[in-house]
Structures are given as structure tokens and as C-alpha cells.
Design an enzyme around this catalytic site. Structure first.
Site, PDB file in Angstrom:
ATOM      1  N   CYS A 175      -2.238  -0.735   7.278  1.00 40.53           N
ATOM      2  CA  CYS A 175      -1.490   0.521   7.245  1.00 40.53           C
ATOM      3  C   CYS A 175      -1.658   1.293   8.551  1.00 40.53           C
ATOM      4  O   CYS A 175      -0.713   1.914   9.033  1.00 40.53           O
ATOM      5  CB  CYS A 175      -1.939   1.373   6.065  1.00 40.53           C
ATOM      6  SG  CYS A 175      -1.487   0.652   4.470  1.00 40.53           S
ATOM      7  N   CYS A 202      -6.098   1.435   5.448  1.00 44.64           N
ATOM      8  CA  CYS A 202      -6.699   0.173   5.882  1.00 44.64           C
ATOM      9  C   CYS A 202      -6.139  -0.178   7.262  1.00 44.64           C
ATOM     10  O   CYS A 202      -5.245   0.493   7.779  1.00 44.64           O
ATOM     11  CB  CYS A 202      -6.371  -0.933   4.875  1.00 44.64           C
ATOM     12  SG  CYS A 202      -4.634  -1.457   4.923  1.00 44.64           S
ATOM     13  N   HIS A 231       0.817  -1.205   0.000  1.00 45.33           N
ATOM     14  CA  HIS A 231       0.000   0.000   0.000  1.00 45.33           C
ATOM     15  C   HIS A 231       0.857   1.263   0.000  1.00 45.33           C
ATOM     16  O   HIS A 231       2.016   1.249   0.427  1.00 45.33           O
ATOM     17  CB  HIS A 231      -0.940  -0.004   1.199  1.00 45.33           C
ATOM     18  CG  HIS A 231      -1.999  -1.049   1.101  1.00 45.33           C
ATOM     19  ND1 HIS A 231      -2.978  -1.210   2.054  1.00 45.33           N
ATOM     20  CD2 HIS A 231      -2.257  -1.986   0.146  1.00 45.33           C
ATOM     21  CE1 HIS A 231      -3.776  -2.191   1.688  1.00 45.33           C
ATOM     22  NE2 HIS A 231      -3.355  -2.686   0.547  1.00 45.33           N
ATOM     23  N   GLU A 264       0.756   3.960   1.827  1.00 46.34           N
ATOM     24  CA  GLU A 264       1.211   4.361   3.158  1.00 46.34           C
ATOM     25  C   GLU A 264       2.381   3.490   3.613  1.00 46.34           C
ATOM     26  O   GLU A 264       3.351   3.987   4.186  1.00 46.34           O
ATOM     27  CB  GLU A 264       0.062   4.246   4.173  1.00 46.34           C
ATOM     28  CG  GLU A 264      -1.168   5.054   3.817  1.00 46.34           C
ATOM     29  CD  GLU A 264      -2.203   4.285   2.987  1.00 46.34           C
ATOM     30  OE1 GLU A 264      -3.385   4.662   3.044  1.00 46.34           O
ATOM     31  OE2 GLU A 264      -1.836   3.322   2.281  1.00 46.34           O
TER      32      GLU A 264
END
Length: 166
Positions: free
Chosen positions: A127, A124, A96, A98
């Protein structure tokens, strides 16, 4: 990517133009949006920027780990299996945005403690746990994400989450 920059005629002369500068939030979110354009995810393009004292520390976008084939080449397993957004993250090739920003900071020895994370999408749960442990204290997001546990953990950890109003 949208620009909120406006050019107006100057009061001092007919031929001169005056421009309005973007706010810091607009500036950093536009960089997160630009980072998202590098995404190789077929379902959602996400960009992230970590900032401290109005300085960019790291950026990230969602895509396969360095050197590996990405979904533009292999197709999306989650799509093939009909997995809804926000579920079964472990079945995705992508890291992801992040996560990639946090890893980029770590690779270069940059502390992101007490930083602000700008993201085009709410983090999410995976993260969120990294964000909390990295010491990020504020997140500014453009779009929401269907992850109730993420919101609950951010609140419990006293990480402020703010919707971008640009």
C-alpha cells in the site's frame, strides 16, 4: 467505533444541551472506522478514507476483489498456513483498504494528489508504494503495523505519517 462527542448542559438554560463537535481528524478517522466494519477479513478489519481540503474523495476497506468470494466464505489461507501478520501479502484474497480507496478514486476519475489518507492501520509496503505514487502527502493512522520497510519508504518519500490522537 468510539465517539468523542460530548454533550454538556448549556450555560444559558437548564433544558438546553450543548454538544462539542469532533475535530476534523476525529471526524475522518471515525469514518475510516465505520468503513472497516464492512471488511470481510478474518484477521484484521481495516478502513481508509482519502481527504483533500476537508472533503472526502474516496473510502475503502479490506476484502476480496469485487464479485469474488471473500474470506468469510472461503476461510483464511494465511491463517491456515500460519503466516504471521506483515508477511506474504500475496497469499491473501483481500485487497487492502488503502488500495481499495485509491482504486475507487481512479475508477471515478478523482485526483488524490496531495491528499491525506486516514487509515485504521499503518499501511503495509504494498500500500505504501501505491500511496507514494498516488501523490498522497500525509497519512494519519490509528494503529501501527509490523512493516519496517513501509516506514522507511514513507520517510524517504517525505510522506508524513502521524499517529491519531483522538
Amino acid at each position: 467505533m468510539t465517539s468523542s462527542r460530548k454533550i454538556k448542559p448549556s450555560q444559558k438554560g437548564k433544558n438546553k444541551l450543548k454538544r462539542t463537535r469532533p475535530s476534523w481528524d476525529e471526524y475522518f478517522m471515525s469514518i475510516a472506522e465505520l468503513a472497516a466494519t464492512r471488511s470481510t477479513c478474518l484477521r484484521r478489519q481495516v478502513g481508509a478514507v482519502i481527504v483533500k481540503d476537508k472533503k472526502i474523495l474516496a473510502t475503502g476497506y479490506n476484502g476480496a476483489p469485487s464479485g469474488l468470494k471473500h474470506c468469510l466464505e472461503t476461510g483464511c489461507l494465511r491463517e491456515k498456513l500460519g503466516i504471521p501478520s506483515g508477511e506474504r501479502h500475496e497469499l491473501c484474497r483481500a485487497t487492502h483498504a488503502e488500495q481499495n480507496a485509491i482504486v475507487q478514486a481512479a475508477l471515478f476519475g478523482v485526483s488524490i494528489k496531495d491528499g491525506i489518507l486516514y487509515s485504521t492501520t499503518q499501511p503495509c509496503i504494498l500500500c505504501t508504494k501505491l500511496i507514494i505514487n498516488a501523490g498522497i502527502r500525509k497519512i494519519i493512522i490509528k494503529d501501527s503495523y509490523p512493516d519496517k520497510m513501509s516506514k522507511e519508504m514513507l520517510k524517504e518519500a517525505k510522506v508524513r505519517i502521524q499517529i491519531f490522537k483522538g
